[in-house]
Design an enzyme around this catalytic site. Structure first.
Site, short mmCIF file in Angstrom:
data_model
loop_
_atom_site.label_atom_id
_atom_site.label_comp_id
_atom_site.label_asym_id
_atom_site.label_seq_id
_atom_site.Cartn_x
_atom_site.Cartn_y
_atom_site.Cartn_z
N ARG A 265 3.78 0.21 11.36
CA ARG A 265 4.04 0.16 9.91
C ARG A 265 4.05 -1.26 9.37
O ARG A 265 3.67 -1.49 8.22
CB ARG A 265 5.36 0.88 9.59
CG ARG A 265 5.59 1.13 8.09
CD ARG A 265 6.77 2.06 7.86
NE ARG A 265 6.89 2.46 6.47
CZ ARG A 265 7.76 1.93 5.60
NH1 ARG A 265 8.58 0.97 5.99
NH2 ARG A 265 7.81 2.36 4.36
N ILE B 163 4.83 1.35 -0.72
CA ILE B 163 4.61 2.13 0.49
C ILE B 163 5.83 3.02 0.63
O ILE B 163 6.97 2.58 0.50
CB ILE B 163 4.43 1.22 1.74
CG1 ILE B 163 4.24 2.06 3.01
CG2 ILE B 163 5.59 0.25 1.90
CD1 ILE B 163 3.93 1.22 4.24
N SER B 164 5.62 4.31 0.84
CA SER B 164 6.71 5.28 0.83
C SER B 164 7.66 5.07 2.00
O SER B 164 7.30 4.53 3.06
CB SER B 164 6.16 6.70 0.88
OG SER B 164 5.46 7.02 -0.30
N GLN B 165 8.88 5.53 1.83
CA GLN B 165 9.89 5.60 2.88
C GLN B 165 9.29 6.32 4.10
O GLN B 165 8.59 7.33 3.96
CB GLN B 165 11.07 6.38 2.32
CG GLN B 165 12.14 6.78 3.28
CD GLN B 165 13.06 7.83 2.66
OE1 GLN B 165 12.64 8.58 1.76
NE2 GLN B 165 14.28 7.91 3.13
#
Length: 229
Positions: free
Chosen positions: A43, A69-71
């Protein structure tokens, strides 16, 4: 698993394993393919350099073009909701950093992802190239219109919230396929999974309340000044 081949150092490997154990598995994500993919994809390679120390935290992060950027948990939840098989062909609307497409690419055979910001699309392409993720195709355009030349899709993932499910996307869904999309107003949405049964009937499930950036496009919300940018 050789994490060095996936962009992980020993330190990053430990952070990634901690993320999966404490944020993903602890919240009832049980799909083995999703868990393995979350362990494989680095990530930190999908966030800005000044945010990399937070890459494995339980939070969304700012990226380029004023997007996010999503959780990690949300990425895993949406990937699990797609119920993918290795042979599936998937369309993603909203490439963003490329992280979600990367996760899907370790599960399914072919990933097609559409991004309206050329900058984000170019950055994602470069990340995929460096990581050797050769089964992802990226284009710049209006994601609400889908990608008819590549249809039909077994799964369609929309990573922005729209006022309704675009009929264009439903029309590009294979029989037996699933769409996962946040639907609601610009402040809050419900994450929906829509199945297209072999009979053609659409079955809708509500997976809970979420908050995503607006889905901009001809079949979504208008952007600033009424345009799509």
């Amino acid at each position: 698993m050789d994490y060095s081949e996936n962009g992980h150092s020993n330190h990053r490997q430990a952070e990634c394993e901690w993320m999966v154990q404490t944020q993903i598995m602890s919240r009832d994500i049980r799909d083995e393919a999703v868990l393995n993919s979350m362990l494989m994809v680095p990530r930190h390679r999908f966030v800005r350099e000044d945010r990399q120390e937070y890459a494995y935290y339980d939070t969304a992060l700012e990226i380029e073009a004023e997007q996010t950027i999503s959780q990690p948990y949300m990425v895993a939840l949406m990937a699990q909701a797609l119920e993918l098989k290795a042979s599936d062909k998937v369309l993603e609307i909203g490439t963003g950093s490329g992280y979600s497409a990367a996760i899907l690419s370790r599960i399914a055979t072919n990933i097609f992802t559409i991004e309206r910001h050329a900058l984000l699309a170019d950055l994602a392409k470069e990340r995929f190239r460096k990581l050797g993720y050769g089964n992802i195709e990226v284009c710049v355009g209006d994601g609400t219109l889908g990608w008819p030349e590549r249809a039909p899709f077994d799964g369609i993932l929309v990573t922005a919230g729209g006022p309704a499910i675009p009929d264009t996307l439903v029309g590009q869904l294979a029989f037996g396929g699933r769409i996962v999309i946040p639907v609601g107003d610009k402040g809050e949405q419900h994450l929906l999974r829509v199945r297209r049964m072999m009979s053609g009937e659409l079955i809708q499930e509500d997976l809970g309340t979420v908050r995503f950036v607006p889905l901009i496009g001809a079949k979504g919300w208008s952007g600033p000044n009424g345009n799509l940018s």
